[in-house]
Design a protein around this motif. Structure first.
Motif, PDB file in Angstrom:
ATOM      1  N   PHE A   1     -84.093  18.968  71.411  1.00 30.92           N
ATOM      2  CA  PHE A   1     -85.406  18.410  70.761  1.00 30.92           C
ATOM      3  C   PHE A   1     -86.063  19.216  70.092  1.00 30.92           C
ATOM      4  N   ASP A   2     -87.107  19.003  69.480  1.00 30.35           N
ATOM      5  CA  ASP A   2     -88.094  19.903  68.759  1.00 30.35           C
ATOM      6  C   ASP A   2     -88.613  20.852  69.627  1.00 30.35           C
ATOM      7  N   ALA A   3     -89.108  22.110  69.001  1.00 28.33           N
ATOM      8  CA  ALA A   3     -89.658  23.240  69.789  1.00 28.33           C
ATOM      9  C   ALA A   3     -90.925  22.677  70.464  1.00 28.33           C
ATOM     10  N   GLU A   4     -91.761  21.973  69.660  1.00 28.67           N
ATOM     11  CA  GLU A   4     -93.062  21.591  70.048  1.00 28.67           C
ATOM     12  C   GLU A   4     -93.190  20.594  71.096  1.00 28.67           C
ATOM     13  N   PHE A   5     -92.146  19.620  71.262  1.00 26.30           N
ATOM     14  CA  PHE A   5     -91.741  18.689  72.338  1.00 26.30           C
ATOM     15  C   PHE A   5     -91.367  19.352  73.507  1.00 26.30           C
ATOM     16  N   GLN A   6     -90.517  20.320  73.384  1.00 21.73           N
ATOM     17  CA  GLN A   6     -89.934  21.212  74.325  1.00 21.73           C
ATOM     18  C   GLN A   6     -91.141  21.970  75.127  1.00 21.73           C
TER      19      GLN A   6
ATOM     20  N   TRP B   1     -89.884   9.968  70.782  1.00 19.24           N
ATOM     21  CA  TRP B   1     -89.335  10.340  72.375  1.00 19.24           C
ATOM     22  C   TRP B   1     -90.538  10.576  73.332  1.00 19.24           C
TER      23      TRP B   1
ATOM     24  N   GLN C   1     -93.456  12.468  71.434  1.00 22.65           N
ATOM     25  CA  GLN C   1     -93.411  12.961  70.257  1.00 22.65           C
ATOM     26  C   GLN C   1     -93.190  11.520  69.208  1.00 22.65           C
TER      27      GLN C   1
ATOM     28  N   PRO D   1     -93.965  13.544  63.795  1.00 20.02           N
ATOM     29  CA  PRO D   1     -94.152  15.101  63.846  1.00 20.02           C
ATOM     30  C   PRO D   1     -95.117  15.590  64.930  1.00 20.02           C
TER      31      PRO D   1
ATOM     32  N   VAL E   1     -96.899  15.235  68.625  1.00 26.66           N
ATOM     33  CA  VAL E   1     -96.829  15.455  70.042  1.00 26.66           C
ATOM     34  C   VAL E   1     -97.937  15.150  70.738  1.00 26.66           C
TER      35      VAL E   1
END
Length: 386
Positions: A191-196, A329, A340, A343, A345
């Motif tokens: 998944f995207d880094a910001e979500f992680q 997600w 998310q 874009p 979060v």
């Protein structure tokens, strides 16, 4: 003519409901499932802390279908070329057009001790086991609980256990350490880094110890062994480390591309397959992907039925190509959540509302409106009184 759907999970139920609306009344529609119940799997982690939620997320398939013949049975073997399915009791079902939507099993990857000592989260019984074992750990003042695998399922299990510990013990440091292991470099791999990052922050705030780049090499009754040689002693082990195919598909999740065809007149979708879409992108195994795949497969199956009924038509229609485009997600972390959407979060109340809305919208889409309301109450509480 018989149209056969194997499995009543997200893909199977969504496909069946679309076919019920579009197939001619003289076409037999048969849905085979091993339990006869549809389980809203992305909410199952809630049952660890709130057993009453099972009533909202476990739904008899007969209650959410209206013309399909629902048969309870375990699929033992599928001959997709000959279009014959063998059930565990030996009964054979022939079909003209079929879809395999059997979902997946938790994968132990042959790691010694994982199957014996690691509890998965795939069924209501699994959630009950995790809850009972964790309450026992709390009662015994156990030291550590290990969750193997920091995908969305593992994240949600860790969040529920942290919240359950707070409810049972209060805001103290007396509870067991919750250790979440992930072999990749971050939680929620892929998944995207910001979500992680937002998920990791929420987990740490809940008191969960996150250990990435930690490969499980073995498990015993009281410990988990890492490939690096470290032994992590624990009082409970939960395993959410990945998925593998069902026995009926020889333990495989076949790779299918944009048409989602396993054979000429047999489709495979949902977690039962590894899907590559029309743009060449690997599609994540998820509820939202399964439901979207069902819409495309339903169109392809209806076209085949229409073709067969017009015997003079020479050209077999092309299956509808599948393209996956996720709107976003959302993952629960105890009473918190991370979402998310495009874009952006979101965390906190907005993310919790997004999670509740997602679950309720899905239940509403399959006709379980009353259960959708119950789920919102479980997630958000009843609406404020005037």
């Amino acid at each position: 003519m018989r149209v056969l759907v194997l499995g009543g999970g997200y893909a199977g139920l969504a496909l069946t409901r679309r076919l019920e609306d579009r197939l001619p009344p003289d076409v037999e529609l048969l849905l085979v499932d091993d339990t006869g119940e549809h389980l809203v799997l992305h909410e199952l982690h809630r049952a660890i802390r709130r057993p009453s939620i099972v009533e909202a997320i476990s739904i008899p398939l007969a209650d959410v279908t209206y013309r399909a013949d629902v048969r309870t049975g375990t699929v033992a073997e599928i001959d997709a070329d000959e279009r014959v399915v063998t059930l565990a009791d030996g009964e054979q079902l022939e079909y003209d057009i079929g879809a395999v939507c059997l979902g997946a099993e938790t994968a132990d990857y042959g790691i010694p001790g994982v199957e014996e000592h690691g509890t998965p989260l795939k069924t209501v019984a699994d959630a009950e086991t995790i809850r009972e074992e964790f309450l026992d750990v709390l009662e015994r003042s156990g030291d550590r609980v290990v969750i193997g695998g920091a995908g969305l399922s593992g994240i949600q299990v860790a969040g529920e256990l942290a919240a359950l510990a707070r409810e049972q013990l209060g805001d103290t440091d007396d509870g067991p350490e919750l250790c979440l292991l992930e072999q990749k470099t971050s939680v929620a791999p892929g998944f995207d880094a910001e979500f992680q990052d937002a998920i990791e922050n929420a987990l740490r705030e809940s008191g969960v110890d996150i250990r990435t780049e930690s490969v499980v090499a073995g498990a015993s009754e009281d410990a988990v062994e890492l490939a690096a040689g470290e032994r992590i002693e624990c009082d409970q082990f939960v395993w959410t480390g990945g998925i593998t195919g069902r026995t009926a598909l020889d333990g495989e999740r076949p790779v299918v591309r944009k048409t989602l065809r396993l054979a000429d007149r047999t489709f495979v979708l949902g977690d039962a397959a590894r899907v590559v879409d029309a743009e060449g992108r690997r599609v994540p195994a998820s509820a939202q992907a399964a439901v979207r795949e069902a819409a495309v497969v339903a169109e392809s199956m209806v076209r085949l039925v229409e073709h067969d009924r017009r015997a003079a038509e020479l050209f077999v229609p092309r299956p509808e190509p599948f393209r996956f485009d996720s709107p976003g997600w959302v993952v629960s972390v105890g009473d918190d959540a991370v979402a998310q959407i495009g874009p952006a979060v979101l965390t906190g109340r907005a993310a919790v509302a997004a999670k509740a809305t997602t679950g309720a919208s899905y239940l509403g889409s399959v006709g379980a409106v009353g259960r959708a309301v119950d789920l919102v109450y479980e997630e958000l509480g009843p609406p404020p009184s005037e």
